[in-house]
Design a protein around this motif. Sequence first.
Motif, mmCIF file in Angstrom:
data_model
loop_
_atom_site.group_PDB
_atom_site.id
_atom_site.type_symbol
_atom_site.label_atom_id
_atom_site.label_comp_id
_atom_site.label_asym_id
_atom_site.label_seq_id
_atom_site.Cartn_x
_atom_site.Cartn_y
_atom_site.Cartn_z
ATOM 1 N N CYS A 51 -62.268 0.298 -48.614
ATOM 2 C CA CYS A 51 -61.974 1.738 -48.555
ATOM 3 C C CYS A 51 -61.900 2.217 -47.105
ATOM 4 N N SER A 52 -62.745 1.660 -46.276
ATOM 5 C CA SER A 52 -62.737 2.038 -44.867
ATOM 6 C C SER A 52 -61.408 1.650 -44.220
ATOM 7 N N ALA A 58 -54.932 7.407 -42.321
ATOM 8 C CA ALA A 58 -55.183 8.855 -42.371
ATOM 9 C C ALA A 58 -55.861 9.320 -41.088
ATOM 10 N N GLY A 59 -56.812 8.535 -40.592
ATOM 11 C CA GLY A 59 -57.515 8.912 -39.366
ATOM 12 C C GLY A 59 -56.593 8.974 -38.175
ATOM 13 N N PHE A 60 -55.771 7.947 -37.988
ATOM 14 C CA PHE A 60 -54.839 7.942 -36.843
ATOM 15 C C PHE A 60 -53.794 9.046 -36.959
ATOM 16 N N LEU A 72 -60.198 17.035 -35.514
ATOM 17 C CA LEU A 72 -61.617 16.723 -35.696
ATOM 18 C C LEU A 72 -61.819 15.815 -36.908
ATOM 19 N N ALA A 73 -61.055 16.082 -37.978
ATOM 20 C CA ALA A 73 -61.143 15.230 -39.170
ATOM 21 C C ALA A 73 -60.743 13.796 -38.833
ATOM 22 N N GLY A 74 -59.733 13.654 -37.967
ATOM 23 C CA GLY A 74 -59.310 12.325 -37.545
ATOM 24 C C GLY A 74 -60.383 11.597 -36.752
ATOM 25 N N LEU A 203 -53.489 4.499 -30.976
ATOM 26 C CA LEU A 203 -53.690 5.868 -30.480
ATOM 27 C C LEU A 203 -52.457 6.345 -29.713
ATOM 28 N N LEU A 204 -51.818 5.473 -28.969
ATOM 29 C CA LEU A 204 -50.628 5.859 -28.205
ATOM 30 C C LEU A 204 -49.402 6.020 -29.100
ATOM 31 N N HIS A 205 -49.177 5.084 -30.008
ATOM 32 C CA HIS A 205 -47.913 5.017 -30.743
ATOM 33 C C HIS A 205 -47.968 5.618 -32.147
ATOM 34 N N VAL A 206 -49.149 5.769 -32.720
ATOM 35 C CA VAL A 206 -49.265 6.405 -34.035
ATOM 36 C C VAL A 206 -49.846 7.802 -33.908
ATOM 37 N N SER A 207 -50.914 7.932 -33.141
ATOM 38 C CA SER A 207 -51.541 9.246 -32.969
ATOM 39 C C SER A 207 -50.824 10.104 -31.932
#
Length: 346
Positions: A51-52, A58-60, A72-74, A203-207
Motif C-alpha cells: 500500500c505504501s 499520489a505523493g509525488f 502539504l498532503a504530498g 521530484l524534478l520530473h514528476v513533482s
Amino acid sequence: MKSAEPGTPCSRRAGRHEEALMAELSELVQKVVKSSSWWERHGVDISILACSFLLLPAGFLCLRSAQAIHFLAGVLTLGVVHHTLTVKGSHLASHNALTESKSWGKVWAIFFIELCSAFTVEQATYNHVKIHHGYTNVIGLGDSSTWKLPFLNRYIYMFIAPLAVPIITPLVALDLLRNVEWKAALRTLCCMFLGLYCHYWLLLHVSGFQSPWSALLCMLLTRSLLAHPYIHVNIFQHIGLPMFAADRKPKRIHLMSLGVLNLPRNALLDWSFGHSLISCHVEHHLFPSLSDNMCLKIKPIVSQYLKQKKLPYNEDTYISRLQLFLQRYEELMVHAPPITELVGIQ
C-alpha cells in the motif's frame, strides 16, 4: 547482597530454571504461529508495504500543486511512505520476517535496506541482529550506546539533531563499507546511489521542482518527517533499563524481560515503524523472526506468561519516557550506565 557466581550449583539450577521458562513460553508461541495462516504470518505486513508503494505516485503528484494544502498532503504522504519502507520494511527484512525463503529474504533486505534506506545490508544485519539482539543491554555490545551523542545537550539531541538523520545515515554507511567485501561494497554503493537519485529525479520530473536545491530540500523534509520518533523510540525502549556485564548477563528470558520496554499502540507509528518496534518490542526481542502482525498476535500470551511467572513486563507511555529523558539526560545519555547484578540467576 552478592550475586551467585557463574558455575556454582545455585547458578546452574537457576540457569536451568530460566531455560525451562523460555522453552515453555516458546512452545506456547509456536502453537500460535503454526495455527496461523500465511496472511497472518506475512501477508498483513506485506500488504502494508505494498500500500505504501501504491501511495508514492499520489505523493509525488500532490507536490506539483500550487495549493498549500495539496503540497502539504504530498509531503506527509511521502514522509510516511518513506519511513514505512525504510524503518518497517528494513527492520522486517533484516530479520527475514517477510518471507520464509532465505533467498527472497536476501533480495528484500537489499531492496529495503540499501535501495530505500541508503545503508549496508551486511552491517545493518550484523549490528542489529547479531549484536543488538544477541547482547541486548550488555555493556559494550548491545547497550544502545551507538545512539548516544554526549557532546550534544538534551534539547539539541532530542529535537534538532533528528533532522540530520537522512544525511548522517548514508555517511555512516559509507564509513562502514570499509568492513565489507569489495563486491558487497560495490553493490551497496550502486543501490544507495540508485535509491537517492530516483527520489531526486522524481521530484524534478514528476513533482515539477524547478531547482536542484529545492528538490534536495524536499528530500530532506520528507526523509526526516518521522525522524524524531525514530530516534526517541530507539532510546526509550532500552536506555534507562537494567544493563549487564558480558560475563554476568542473565539468561535470555530475564535479559529480554528486564532490558526491553513496550510503548502504547499508536496508529501512525504502528503503520510506519511496525508493532515490533512500538507496542510489541518485548515480544520482538524474545521472538525476533516473527513479523509485526505475529508479534501483535502473541502479545497477550507473552504478557500474561511473564506476569504469571513474576517476571518484568516493562511498559510506559511515549510522553512519560520523553519527560524522563529530558529530566535525566546526562545520567542516561552522557554518563556510563550502572551495571545491574541479579541475585542467583546468572
